[in-house]
Design a protein around this motif. Structure first.
Motif, short mmCIF file in Angstrom:
data_model
loop_
_atom_site.label_atom_id
_atom_site.label_comp_id
_atom_site.label_asym_id
_atom_site.label_seq_id
_atom_site.Cartn_x
_atom_site.Cartn_y
_atom_site.Cartn_z
N LEU A 111 0.85 -1.19 0.00
CA LEU A 111 0.00 0.00 0.00
C LEU A 111 0.89 1.24 0.00
N LEU A 112 0.71 2.09 -1.01
CA LEU A 112 1.58 3.24 -1.21
C LEU A 112 0.97 4.53 -0.67
N PHE A 113 1.83 5.35 -0.06
CA PHE A 113 1.46 6.66 0.45
C PHE A 113 2.46 7.68 -0.07
N ASP A 114 1.97 8.78 -0.62
CA ASP A 114 2.83 9.88 -1.07
C ASP A 114 3.31 10.64 0.16
N THR A 137 0.15 -6.57 5.06
CA THR A 137 0.29 -5.28 4.39
C THR A 137 1.74 -4.82 4.43
N ILE A 138 2.22 -4.33 3.29
CA ILE A 138 3.57 -3.75 3.19
C ILE A 138 3.39 -2.27 2.86
N ALA A 169 7.10 0.44 10.40
CA ALA A 169 6.25 -0.40 9.55
C ALA A 169 6.40 -0.03 8.08
N PHE A 170 6.91 1.17 7.81
CA PHE A 170 6.98 1.69 6.45
C PHE A 170 8.36 1.49 5.83
N ARG A 187 10.99 -7.44 1.84
CA ARG A 187 9.72 -7.65 2.53
C ARG A 187 8.78 -8.53 1.70
N ILE A 188 8.81 -8.34 0.38
CA ILE A 188 8.01 -9.20 -0.49
C ILE A 188 8.52 -10.63 -0.42
#
Length: 209
Positions: A111-114, A137-138, A169-170, A187-188
């Motif tokens: 899950l990507l966050f800018d 969740t990654i 976590a990020f 992580r994957i």
């Protein structure tokens, strides 16, 4: 991760179009223009495996890519862009929810966050779904090259507050500098190693079209 081959397999709008077979899948999701396509291209070391667009929100299907014929990367539709038609916006939730609920191959979601944006309803809703469905969740914060290292803490504070996740976590990623590429792959790889290698193809039969 040594990527020998990365191949586009198919696009789908529902369970009836998902590719057959039992390869494990790692999905990617985030707001339009968060850098999702760029992240996938950097991970597989291809310039244009996933098409990027100057018009955010253009990708409206689930796109499946096979890596080394061992697992799939799945690019989920972006969300939250104002210029996308209302009907398309409304289709995002059911399309993604169906995939999360019914796809037995799914092992984790990136899950990507800018780094420059405060998470909004769609990101938080997706986090809730992932927790509800017990999907690993990654979380990845993208475009970190846009912010100086000394200012990162200030920029990510609203993301931590909104998501309720700790900073460790990020992963932090830049498509420009390639920062974070190896960490995301690690992580994957951990998720793939800890999960079953494959599932019977028939487990996804009879899904919602």
């Amino acid at each position: 991760m040594l990527v020998k081959t990365a191949t586009f397999i198919t696009s789908a709008s529902g369970a009836g179009g998902y590719p057959p077979g039992g390869l494990p899948e790692i999905a990617f999701a985030g707001r339009s223009n968060v850098g999702k396509s760029s992240l996938i291209n950097v991970l597989v070391n291809r310039r244009a495996l996933v098409r990027t667009s100057s018009t955010p929100g253009r990708t409206q299907l689930l796109n499946f890519f096979a890596v080394n014929d061992e697992f799939m990367l799945v690019d989920l539709p972006g969300f939250g862009f104002a210029k996308v038609p209302l009907a398309v916006k409304k289709a995002w939730g059911p399309m993604v929810r169906t995939y999360l609920e019914q796809r037995a191959n799914l092992r984790a979601l990136v899950l990507l966050f800018d780094i420059r944006r405060v998470p909004r309803q769609e990101e938080l809703q997706l986090l809730d779904w992932l927790e509800e469905l017990e999907i690993p969740t990654i979380p990845v914060i993208t475009k970190v090259d846009k912010v100086g290292r000394s200012h990162r803490h200030r920029q990510i504070a609203p993301i931590l507050e909104a998501t309720g996740l700790p900073v460790d976590a990020f992963s932090f990623f830049s498509a420009v500098t390639k920062e974070g590429r190896d960490e995301v792959w690690e992580r994957i790889a951990t998720v793939l190693e800890e999960s079953p290698a494959a599932v019977p193809a028939q487990e996804d039969s009879g899904g919602v079209q």
